[in-house]
Design an enzyme around this catalytic site. Sequence first.
Site, mmCIF file in Angstrom:
data_model
loop_
_atom_site.group_PDB
_atom_site.id
_atom_site.type_symbol
_atom_site.label_atom_id
_atom_site.label_comp_id
_atom_site.label_asym_id
_atom_site.label_seq_id
_atom_site.Cartn_x
_atom_site.Cartn_y
_atom_site.Cartn_z
ATOM 1 N N LYS A 124 18.895 37.165 34.392
ATOM 2 C CA LYS A 124 18.437 36.118 33.462
ATOM 3 C C LYS A 124 19.244 34.835 33.659
ATOM 4 O O LYS A 124 18.699 33.731 33.609
ATOM 5 C CB LYS A 124 18.549 36.604 32.016
ATOM 6 N N SER A 176 18.368 35.610 27.581
ATOM 7 C CA SER A 176 18.919 36.685 26.755
ATOM 8 C C SER A 176 20.376 36.435 26.415
ATOM 9 O O SER A 176 21.124 35.833 27.209
ATOM 10 C CB SER A 176 18.814 37.992 27.539
ATOM 11 N N TYR A 226 20.844 43.068 34.545
ATOM 12 C CA TYR A 226 19.821 42.435 33.717
ATOM 13 C C TYR A 226 20.288 41.051 33.260
ATOM 14 O O TYR A 226 19.600 40.041 33.453
ATOM 15 C CB TYR A 226 19.502 43.328 32.499
HETATM 16 N N1 UFG Z 1 21.415 51.817 19.211
HETATM 17 C C1 UFG Z 1 21.727 53.034 18.649
HETATM 18 N N2 UFG Z 1 20.818 54.049 18.799
HETATM 19 C C2 UFG Z 1 19.660 53.913 19.491
HETATM 20 C C3 UFG Z 1 19.357 52.653 20.064
HETATM 21 C C4 UFG Z 1 20.262 51.623 19.895
HETATM 22 O O1 UFG Z 1 22.760 53.219 18.031
HETATM 23 O O2 UFG Z 1 18.903 54.891 19.603
HETATM 24 C C5 UFG Z 1 22.352 50.698 19.003
HETATM 25 C C6 UFG Z 1 22.881 50.077 20.267
HETATM 26 O O3 UFG Z 1 24.018 50.741 20.715
HETATM 27 C C7 UFG Z 1 23.149 48.650 19.808
HETATM 28 C C8 UFG Z 1 22.088 48.401 18.732
HETATM 29 O O4 UFG Z 1 21.640 49.681 18.341
HETATM 30 O O5 UFG Z 1 24.363 48.530 19.197
HETATM 31 C C9 UFG Z 1 20.936 47.595 19.240
HETATM 32 O O6 UFG Z 1 20.459 48.188 20.429
HETATM 33 P P1 UFG Z 1 19.100 47.751 21.107
HETATM 34 O O7 UFG Z 1 18.911 48.648 22.290
HETATM 35 O O8 UFG Z 1 18.037 47.697 20.088
HETATM 36 O O9 UFG Z 1 19.395 46.268 21.554
HETATM 37 P P2 UFG Z 1 20.558 45.675 22.488
HETATM 38 O O10 UFG Z 1 21.478 44.924 21.586
HETATM 39 O O11 UFG Z 1 21.159 46.696 23.342
HETATM 40 O O12 UFG Z 1 19.713 44.749 23.456
HETATM 41 C C10 UFG Z 1 19.081 43.571 23.048
HETATM 42 C C11 UFG Z 1 17.887 43.338 23.962
HETATM 43 C C12 UFG Z 1 18.352 43.195 25.391
HETATM 44 C C13 UFG Z 1 19.396 42.104 25.455
HETATM 45 C C14 UFG Z 1 20.491 42.307 24.457
HETATM 46 C C15 UFG Z 1 21.369 41.104 24.472
HETATM 47 O O13 UFG Z 1 16.990 44.417 23.878
HETATM 48 O O14 UFG Z 1 17.261 42.870 26.206
HETATM 49 O O15 UFG Z 1 19.963 42.507 23.161
HETATM 50 O O16 UFG Z 1 22.108 40.994 23.352
HETATM 51 F F1 UFG Z 1 19.978 42.095 26.674
#
Ligand code: UFG
Length: 330
Positions: free
Chosen positions: A146, A118, A142
């Site tokens: 990884k 990741s 997490y």
């Molecule tokens: N977000 C919102 N509202 C929501 C959900 C997410 O604004 O309801 C935002 C988050 O703050 C973030 C973006 O949308 O900025 C993407 O969020 P995600 O939860 O879709 O994905 P992440 O970037 O947090 O996580 C992903 C993978 C993880 C990994 C990470 C590493 O799901 O497993 O990328 O970059 F660790």
Amino acid sequence: MSQILVLGGAGYIGSHMVDKLITDGYDVIVVDNLVNGHRASVPADVPFYEINIGDKTALDKIFVENQIDAVVHFAAFIEVAESMADPMKYFSNNTTNMTALLEIMRDHDVKKIVFSSSAAVYGVPERIPIKENDPKNPINPYGLSKLQMEQQMHWADVAYGIKGVAFRYFNVAGAKADGSIGEDHHPETHLIPIVLQAAAGQREMVEMFGDDYNTPDGFNVRDYVHVLDVVDAHVLALDYLAEKNQSNTFNLGSATGFSVKQIVEAAREVTGINIKAKVSPRRPGDPDTLIADALAAREILGWRPKYDNIHEIIKTAWAWKQKNPNGYEK
Ligand code: UFG
């Protein structure tokens, strides 16, 4: 005939991998404990073992009963927030189970593994786009789990000659274009499926976490890559391991960043629905921007992502959502 063992093959990315391997003529075996995976995401005629990969006896038996040539490992927990609340769940399921897996591979002389790592291993990046050799300072259990899994693969290579490719995924999104398999997490935490739940009337609005990030529009920026492109890279990695007999680590991203607000706007355009959204407080642990430098995968593996347009990516996720409003639950 030698077989590919897919761990976590009933999960979101795993099920797309199984589908691709079958289409390409590979002989596939799936292991999944169905804690997050869905039996219906894997064709009924594919050999399926419903076991926990932490069950060393059961996993060992699968290696005794089959002629496994390579392991593709998707079976890990993936939620950052959950890992902050319950870190040991991540060290035991992710880190410790990798130890057992590598021991079993060593004992059965299986020398190839492709692993889902990741972008979370980098923590808060020092520069954008992120290159594979940049510092790895994970900021949550997490990401650390990884990184520890990658490190174990390294030493298993040094000592036992087990060759591995680790892929550091950025934000995997989308679904098989016919809408037959897709993303179905409970609870859903990922942005694009949440936005599409709002489009489908299953939630009132999208909460956009934070509008005061150090980015052009204040919303944080992520690199979205299509699940089928991710899967293609894994097949190339199997070829690479067979041909080059070499370990390596690659970022998998599109090298393009979109803010949370841009994603909501793109989803409005794709669905034609005025998806409601509001600004909410920041979610803890979110870096401003994560964008991959994914040149190495292109140059070394010959990876050619097919989806370079966020609207096309969202369109495939929307096709899955419309066809299966409640995911795999009928
Ligand atoms: N977000 C919102 N509202 C929501 C959900 C997410 O604004 O309801 C935002 C988050 O703050 C973030 C973006 O949308 O900025 C993407 O969020 P995600 O939860 O879709 O994905 P992440 O970037 O947090 O996580 C992903 C993978 C993880 C990994 C990470 C590493 O799901 O497993 O990328 O970059 F660790």
